[in-house]
Design a protein around this motif. Structure first.
Motif, PDB file in Angstrom:
ATOM      1  N   TYR B  55       0.820  -1.214   0.000  1.00 52.45           N
ATOM      2  CA  TYR B  55       0.000   0.000   0.000  1.00 52.45           C
ATOM      3  C   TYR B  55       0.858   1.269   0.000  1.00 52.45           C
ATOM      4  O   TYR B  55       0.393   2.341  -0.323  1.00 52.45           O
ATOM      5  CB  TYR B  55      -0.933   0.014   1.214  1.00 52.45           C
ATOM      6  CG  TYR B  55      -2.084   0.986   1.076  1.00 52.45           C
ATOM      7  CD1 TYR B  55      -2.972   0.869   0.015  1.00 52.45           C
ATOM      8  CD2 TYR B  55      -2.265   2.008   1.991  1.00 52.45           C
ATOM      9  CE1 TYR B  55      -4.023   1.768  -0.126  1.00 52.45           C
ATOM     10  CE2 TYR B  55      -3.320   2.901   1.865  1.00 52.45           C
ATOM     11  CZ  TYR B  55      -4.193   2.779   0.797  1.00 52.45           C
ATOM     12  OH  TYR B  55      -5.237   3.661   0.658  1.00 52.45           O
ATOM     13  N   GLY B  56       2.115   1.114   0.419  1.00 56.82           N
ATOM     14  CA  GLY B  56       3.020   2.263   0.350  1.00 56.82           C
ATOM     15  C   GLY B  56       3.155   3.033   1.639  1.00 56.82           C
ATOM     16  O   GLY B  56       3.828   4.050   1.676  1.00 56.82           O
ATOM     17  N   ASN B  57       2.508   2.596   2.715  1.00 57.68           N
ATOM     18  CA  ASN B  57       2.753   3.326   3.959  1.00 57.68           C
ATOM     19  C   ASN B  57       3.951   2.778   4.729  1.00 57.68           C
ATOM     20  O   ASN B  57       4.389   3.389   5.691  1.00 57.68           O
ATOM     21  CB  ASN B  57       1.514   3.507   4.844  1.00 57.68           C
ATOM     22  CG  ASN B  57       0.764   2.247   5.117  1.00 57.68           C
ATOM     23  OD1 ASN B  57       0.965   1.256   4.427  1.00 57.68           O
ATOM     24  ND2 ASN B  57      -0.087   2.263   6.101  1.00 57.68           N
ATOM     25  N   LEU B  81      -0.603   8.512  -4.551  1.00 59.55           N
ATOM     26  CA  LEU B  81      -1.934   9.025  -4.251  1.00 59.55           C
ATOM     27  C   LEU B  81      -2.904   8.715  -5.381  1.00 59.55           C
ATOM     28  O   LEU B  81      -4.036   8.293  -5.146  1.00 59.55           O
ATOM     29  CB  LEU B  81      -1.878  10.540  -4.021  1.00 59.55           C
ATOM     30  CG  LEU B  81      -1.213  10.971  -2.712  1.00 59.55           C
ATOM     31  CD1 LEU B  81      -0.949  12.468  -2.710  1.00 59.55           C
ATOM     32  CD2 LEU B  81      -2.085  10.588  -1.522  1.00 59.55           C
ATOM     33  N   ARG B  84      -3.733   5.042  -5.353  1.00 58.99           N
ATOM     34  CA  ARG B  84      -4.699   4.690  -4.303  1.00 58.99           C
ATOM     35  C   ARG B  84      -6.100   5.168  -4.635  1.00 58.99           C
ATOM     36  O   ARG B  84      -7.087   4.591  -4.218  1.00 58.99           O
ATOM     37  CB  ARG B  84      -4.272   5.312  -2.977  1.00 58.99           C
ATOM     38  CG  ARG B  84      -3.062   4.654  -2.379  1.00 58.99           C
ATOM     39  CD  ARG B  84      -2.744   5.350  -1.094  1.00 58.99           C
ATOM     40  NE  ARG B  84      -1.550   4.835  -0.478  1.00 58.99           N
ATOM     41  CZ  ARG B  84      -1.077   5.300   0.674  1.00 58.99           C
ATOM     42  NH1 ARG B  84      -1.707   6.258   1.296  1.00 58.99           N
ATOM     43  NH2 ARG B  84       0.010   4.787   1.192  1.00 58.99           N
ATOM     44  N   ARG B  96     -10.748   4.865  10.004  1.00 57.28           N
ATOM     45  CA  ARG B  96     -10.176   6.151  10.410  1.00 57.28           C
ATOM     46  C   ARG B  96     -10.862   7.243   9.609  1.00 57.28           C
ATOM     47  O   ARG B  96     -10.709   7.321   8.407  1.00 57.28           O
ATOM     48  CB  ARG B  96      -8.678   6.142  10.138  1.00 57.28           C
ATOM     49  CG  ARG B  96      -7.952   7.269  10.811  1.00 57.28           C
ATOM     50  CD  ARG B  96      -6.471   7.187  10.591  1.00 57.28           C
ATOM     51  NE  ARG B  96      -5.751   6.741  11.758  1.00 57.28           N
ATOM     52  CZ  ARG B  96      -4.695   5.945  11.715  1.00 57.28           C
ATOM     53  NH1 ARG B  96      -4.290   5.475  10.569  1.00 57.28           N
ATOM     54  NH2 ARG B  96      -4.073   5.612  12.807  1.00 57.28           N
ATOM     55  N   VAL B  97     -11.675   8.057  10.274  1.00 60.82           N
ATOM     56  CA  VAL B  97     -12.450   9.067   9.553  1.00 60.82           C
ATOM     57  C   VAL B  97     -12.398  10.413  10.254  1.00 60.82           C
ATOM     58  O   VAL B  97     -12.037  10.498  11.420  1.00 60.82           O
ATOM     59  CB  VAL B  97     -13.937   8.658   9.428  1.00 60.82           C
ATOM     60  CG1 VAL B  97     -14.077   7.441   8.550  1.00 60.82           C
ATOM     61  CG2 VAL B  97     -14.551   8.432  10.788  1.00 60.82           C
ATOM     62  N   VAL B  98     -12.762  11.445   9.508  1.00 56.18           N
ATOM     63  CA  VAL B  98     -12.912  12.765  10.108  1.00 56.18           C
ATOM     64  C   VAL B  98     -14.157  12.724  10.977  1.00 56.18           C
ATOM     65  O   VAL B  98     -15.208  12.292  10.522  1.00 56.18           O
ATOM     66  CB  VAL B  98     -13.091  13.845   9.023  1.00 56.18           C
ATOM     67  CG1 VAL B  98     -13.227  15.222   9.655  1.00 56.18           C
ATOM     68  CG2 VAL B  98     -11.930  13.830   8.059  1.00 56.18           C
ATOM     69  N   PRO B  99     -14.060  13.134  12.242  1.00 59.02           N
ATOM     70  CA  PRO B  99     -15.239  13.122  13.096  1.00 59.02           C
ATOM     71  C   PRO B  99     -16.360  13.954  12.466  1.00 59.02           C
ATOM     72  O   PRO B  99     -16.066  14.887  11.709  1.00 59.02           O
ATOM     73  CB  PRO B  99     -14.758  13.806  14.385  1.00 59.02           C
ATOM     74  CG  PRO B  99     -13.290  13.813  14.332  1.00 59.02           C
ATOM     75  CD  PRO B  99     -12.892  13.720  12.900  1.00 59.02           C
ATOM     76  N   ARG B 100     -17.606  13.597  12.775  1.00 60.97           N
ATOM     77  CA  ARG B 100     -18.736  14.401  12.357  1.00 60.97           C
ATOM     78  C   ARG B 100     -19.226  14.154  10.933  1.00 60.97           C
ATOM     79  O   ARG B 100     -20.234  14.693  10.529  1.00 60.97           O
ATOM     80  CB  ARG B 100     -18.412  15.899  12.499  1.00 60.97           C
ATOM     81  CG  ARG B 100     -19.287  16.665  13.474  1.00 60.97           C
ATOM     82  CD  ARG B 100     -18.787  18.087  13.596  1.00 60.97           C
ATOM     83  NE  ARG B 100     -18.599  18.714  12.300  1.00 60.97           N
ATOM     84  CZ  ARG B 100     -19.381  19.668  11.810  1.00 60.97           C
ATOM     85  NH1 ARG B 100     -20.376  20.109  12.505  1.00 60.97           N
ATOM     86  NH2 ARG B 100     -19.138  20.203  10.649  1.00 60.97           N
ATOM     87  N   VAL B 101     -18.468  13.411  10.117  1.00 68.73           N
ATOM     88  CA  VAL B 101     -18.915  13.186   8.745  1.00 68.73           C
ATOM     89  C   VAL B 101     -19.920  12.029   8.741  1.00 68.73           C
ATOM     90  O   VAL B 101     -19.645  10.971   9.306  1.00 68.73           O
ATOM     91  CB  VAL B 101     -17.724  12.849   7.830  1.00 68.73           C
ATOM     92  CG1 VAL B 101     -18.191  12.580   6.410  1.00 68.73           C
ATOM     93  CG2 VAL B 101     -16.717  13.977   7.856  1.00 68.73           C
ATOM     94  N   GLU B 109     -17.279   8.642  -0.308  1.00 71.04           N
ATOM     95  CA  GLU B 109     -16.104   9.471  -0.585  1.00 71.04           C
ATOM     96  C   GLU B 109     -15.155   8.921  -1.658  1.00 71.04           C
ATOM     97  O   GLU B 109     -14.745   9.669  -2.543  1.00 71.04           O
ATOM     98  CB  GLU B 109     -15.334   9.746   0.711  1.00 71.04           C
ATOM     99  CG  GLU B 109     -14.439  10.953   0.568  1.00 71.04           C
ATOM    100  CD  GLU B 109     -13.439  11.103   1.703  1.00 71.04           C
ATOM    101  OE1 GLU B 109     -13.538  10.355   2.692  1.00 71.04           O
ATOM    102  OE2 GLU B 109     -12.570  11.969   1.570  1.00 71.04           O
ATOM    103  N   LEU B 112     -16.625   9.743  -4.998  1.00 66.48           N
ATOM    104  CA  LEU B 112     -16.552  11.166  -5.328  1.00 66.48           C
ATOM    105  C   LEU B 112     -15.126  11.530  -5.743  1.00 66.48           C
ATOM    106  O   LEU B 112     -14.919  12.346  -6.635  1.00 66.48           O
ATOM    107  CB  LEU B 112     -16.986  12.016  -4.128  1.00 66.48           C
ATOM    108  CG  LEU B 112     -18.443  11.832  -3.690  1.00 66.48           C
ATOM    109  CD1 LEU B 112     -18.717  12.599  -2.416  1.00 66.48           C
ATOM    110  CD2 LEU B 112     -19.398  12.281  -4.790  1.00 66.48           C
TER     111      LEU B 112
END
Lengths: 256, 227
Positions: B55-57, B81, B84, B96-101, B109, B112
């Motif tokens: 994955y490249g990390n 990028l 991916r 692992r997500v941005v809170p509130r979404v 996502e 999109l």
């Protein structure tokens, strides 16, 4: 694809001391780059050199302008650089009061940038200001209030609205979420991510918060004592740090 | 589609006396389109490390890591990028997500990001959430407050939203009940059917036998462990 911004050999000294030195990178359209490092590592100096607030002692900051293509902004004339600062560039300060006019209404703060690029129709300007207040989740009823009557988080969001209303292509951010409580931080992060995706913005974000860069930045640059010690894909730098300092930084984060 | 040629990986711990720990040597494998490869080996043998190198990390120390013609070991961040975004999907064990979404946006996502229009992306996301038994009244909420199993299913829905030609699956059936496990296995089978190359870790033996075509024992690449 032409890079939106090419930074070549930027150096800034304060007398004998190094602010930042030998910084090189390319930023492509739509990319978000984070710059991390402890305080005094030169990250804000670098950001200010790139944004034209400080004059670097050496190096080039080449921006791909809409009309003339790539131009070195360091040697550009002051009026040209200021025009860029009002149109294609935006700068979000750590302290919202540095980026806002505290004695002018919220709508006036947003409108000022529009007027600076030639908008003159008061009704249009007000409509755009109200539209942007909505986008940054500030109630339109507050349009005539002064930012001094806003909370810290609201001021920060107003500053972002003021900066983005003219549709810039590159946003410089200095600790945009610093000093805000976590729930406001989360809202702001969500907002910034949405704006980056919808408007195709490129951004350079200086912060010391690794969780913020993991969520916002595609790429990461780690600075120490004015030097870039490591750069790469954000999750690669955070998950598999190569440099001693980055390893220390990553292992020092408190787990929540 | 996914090919590793003589890949090695080591960690240098600068803050612990500069110890160098070699964790992988001579790793080679190849997954063709429509093929699913299971990584096996005991805990600590380096299965997840291998996935991260692909994955490249994790940065490979030497060798080639080819995914869709791009050498992840040497590519620029920008190339990884775009790889991916378009080609390589990864279903990790943790969301692992941005809170509130809202959950629906989290799942939509990746679609999109590849330029799918909003309505189509949300439609597909809704379909996946439905298949994975995430109740509709949860879709407008952020998944950060969900139970472990629900988060795992949201993660899977997100991972399968875009039809990636190459996928990495880290224990996709862990902590799922029988019915959801069945759904995930059929998602994997559908992905293989449309020609995705998959590399995965499956501790669930039955699942492994059902969807995987070959096994690669990662212990063979572990320095000091190989027979």
């Amino acid at each position: 694809m032409t890079p939106l911004l090419q930074v070549k050999g930027i150096e800034k000294r304060y007398g004998a001391r190094i602010g930042c030195t030998d910084v090189n990178f390319d930023l492509y359209p739509g990319e978000v780059m984070g710059i991390v490092g402890e305080s005094g590592s030169g990250k804000s100096t670098l950001l200010n050199c790139m944004a034209g607030h400080l004059e670097p002692d050496a190096g080039q900051v080449i921006f791909d302008t809409r009309v003339d293509g790539p131009v070195d902004t360091v040697t550009m004339s002051e009026p040209e650089r200021r025009m860029l600062g009002r149109t294609d560039w935006a700068f979000v300060h750590q302290h919202a009061r540095d980026g806002l006019r505290m004695s002018v209404s919220a709508g006036g703060n947003i409108g000022e940038r529009l007027m600076a690029v030639g908008d003159r129709h008061y009704g249009d300007i007000r409509d755009k200001a109200i539209d942007w207040l909505g986008r940054v989740e500030i109630d339109e009823a507050r349009v005539d209030d002064r930012p001094s009557a806003f909370s810290g988080g609201m001021q920060q969001r107003l500053q972002i609205a003021r900066n983005l209303v003219t549709g810039p292509r590159l946003v410089f951010m200095d600790e945009p979420t610093g000093g805000l409580d976590v729930s406001v931080q989360a809202r702001l992060l969500d907002l910034l991510r949405g704006l980056v995706r919808e408007m195709g913005l490129s951004a350079i974000i200086v912060t010391h918060d690794l969780a913020v860069v993991r969520l916002l930045a595609d790429r990461l640059m780690v600075m120490k004592n004015g030097h870039v010690v490591e750069a790469g894909l954000t999750d690669q730098v955070l998950d598999d740090p190569q440099h001693a300092y980055t390893q220390l930084l990553v292992s020092s984060v408190l787990q929540v | 589609m996914i090919e590793l040629i003589d890949v090695s990986k080591s960690f240098t711990l600068h803050n612990q006396g500069g110890v160098v720990i070699p964790v992988m040597e001579g790793a080679s494998l190849k997954a063709e389109p429509g093929e699913c490869i299971a990584l096996t080996g005991s805990s600590g043998a380096g299965k997840s490390t291998l996935m991260r190198v692909i994955y490249g990390n994790y940065l490979a120390a030497s060798g080639q890591v080819l995914v869709g013609g791009v050498d992840v070991a040497k590519a620029e961040p920008r190339q990884i990028l775009s790889l991916r975004r378009d080609t390589l999907g990864y279903v990790s064990q943790f969301l692992r997500v941005v809170p509130r979404v809202p959950t629906l946006d989290v799942v939509a996502e990746p679609l999109l990001a590849v330029g799918c229009d909003n309505e189509a992306a949300r439609g597909k996301a809704a379909g996946l959430l439905e298949r994975l038994n995430i109740r509709e009244r949860l879709w407008t909420l952020s998944p950060t407050t969900f139970s472990g199993g629900e988060q795992q299913r949201v993660n899977i829905a997100r991972g399968f939203a875009h039809d990636y030609p190459a996928m990495l699956l880290d224990e996709p059936t862990a902590s799922l009940d029988a019915q959801n496990r069945e759904t995930v296995l059929s998602l994997i089978e559908e992905a293989k059917h449309r020609g995705a190359a998959i590399v995965g870790i499956f501790h669930d033996l039955e699942a492994r036998e059902r969807v995987c075509d070959r096994e690669v024992n990662v212990s063979d690449f572990t320095p000091g462990l190989a027979a």
